[in-house]
Write an enzyme that holds these catalytic residues in place. Sequence first.
Site, PDB file in Angstrom:
ATOM      1  N   CYS A  93       0.816  -1.221   0.000  1.00 41.16           N
ATOM      2  CA  CYS A  93       0.000   0.000   0.000  1.00 41.16           C
ATOM      3  C   CYS A  93       0.850   1.272   0.000  1.00 41.16           C
ATOM      4  O   CYS A  93       1.429   1.608  -1.020  1.00 41.16           O
ATOM      5  CB  CYS A  93      -0.992  -0.041   1.133  1.00 41.16           C
ATOM      6  SG  CYS A  93      -2.369   1.067   0.819  1.00 41.16           S
ATOM      7  N   ARG A 126     -11.898   7.204  -1.567  1.00 42.83           N
ATOM      8  CA  ARG A 126     -10.945   6.117  -1.323  1.00 42.83           C
ATOM      9  C   ARG A 126     -11.487   4.825  -1.936  1.00 42.83           C
ATOM     10  O   ARG A 126     -12.698   4.619  -2.009  1.00 42.83           O
ATOM     11  CB  ARG A 126     -10.744   5.933   0.192  1.00 42.83           C
ATOM     12  CG  ARG A 126     -10.190   7.162   0.886  1.00 42.83           C
ATOM     13  CD  ARG A 126      -9.833   6.867   2.334  1.00 42.83           C
ATOM     14  NE  ARG A 126      -8.723   5.953   2.467  1.00 42.83           N
ATOM     15  CZ  ARG A 126      -7.445   6.309   2.323  1.00 42.83           C
ATOM     16  NH1 ARG A 126      -7.115   7.550   2.050  1.00 42.83           N
ATOM     17  NH2 ARG A 126      -6.480   5.416   2.455  1.00 42.83           N
ATOM     18  N   HIS A 189      -3.751  -5.385   1.948  1.00 42.55           N
ATOM     19  CA  HIS A 189      -3.451  -5.510   3.372  1.00 42.55           C
ATOM     20  C   HIS A 189      -3.969  -6.854   3.828  1.00 42.55           C
ATOM     21  O   HIS A 189      -4.403  -7.659   3.066  1.00 42.55           O
ATOM     22  CB  HIS A 189      -4.218  -4.455   4.174  1.00 42.55           C
ATOM     23  CG  HIS A 189      -3.795  -3.079   3.913  1.00 42.55           C
ATOM     24  ND1 HIS A 189      -2.617  -2.578   4.359  1.00 42.55           N
ATOM     25  CD2 HIS A 189      -4.405  -2.074   3.271  1.00 42.55           C
ATOM     26  CE1 HIS A 189      -2.520  -1.321   4.009  1.00 42.55           C
ATOM     27  NE2 HIS A 189      -3.586  -0.983   3.338  1.00 42.55           N
TER      28      HIS A 189
END
Length: 242
Positions: A93, A126, A189
């Site tokens: 990320c 996002r 993640h």
Amino acid sequence: MNITIGHLYPDLLNLYGDRGNIQCLMKRCQWRGIQAETIAYELDDPIDFSCLDIVLLGGGSDREQMLVCEKLKEIQKDFKEYVEQDGVVIAICGGFQLLGNYYKTDNGTITGLELVDLQTEQGDGRLISNIVLKSELFDMPIVGFENHGGRTCINGNKPLGKVLYGSGNDGQSGYEGVIYKNVIGTYLHGPLLPKNPQLADWLISRALEKKYGKPAELAPLDDSQEKEANDYVYHRFVKKDV
Ligand code: GLN
């Protein structure tokens, strides 16, 4: 055989349990009788890349990435040499974004490490979702979770995988992550590696091959629980009818 993992700046870049990725690499080595140690670096620590076999660069908020980016300029040359000499890197990320040329945010531009030709720009909203990929490297799908404001363009580089569910690098290309030499960058993640044992083993084998100069045959482990969890996610989001 032994493996040394360098964990870069876990005090700043450690979003969503990236430390679990370290635990996973350590355990998968130790279960096979491969000695493993991790060196965690803080911002002011000198880094000798020649003693590292795998480097992990984790995720961070824009603010933390801004803090780290000044330091990166100091290690850029050594890190670049490590990568060009086939050093193994897993960048997640915020770390994935930092591999590239820059990350342009509404609050300024963060200079990247310029290790891989890619760049990131903040977009509207996002991209937050579970995510499933199909990668040419593995027969199991890659599963994880993404949460990023940046949209990454990997230029002519190879993606880590094709998006089967979720947004990926920019929410449009249909691809996620990047593979360059022995470097993997990804938005996933999770932590990523316990959910995707084949990816963890790819990193370990590449590191052993580079260090000992011959293809590494890793002893198989009992991954039945990992496979079951991975399969559950795949069927939950992709193959819903089965
Ligand atoms: N700050 C970056 C973004 O929002 C990366 C965030 C992260 O590591 N989850 O795009």
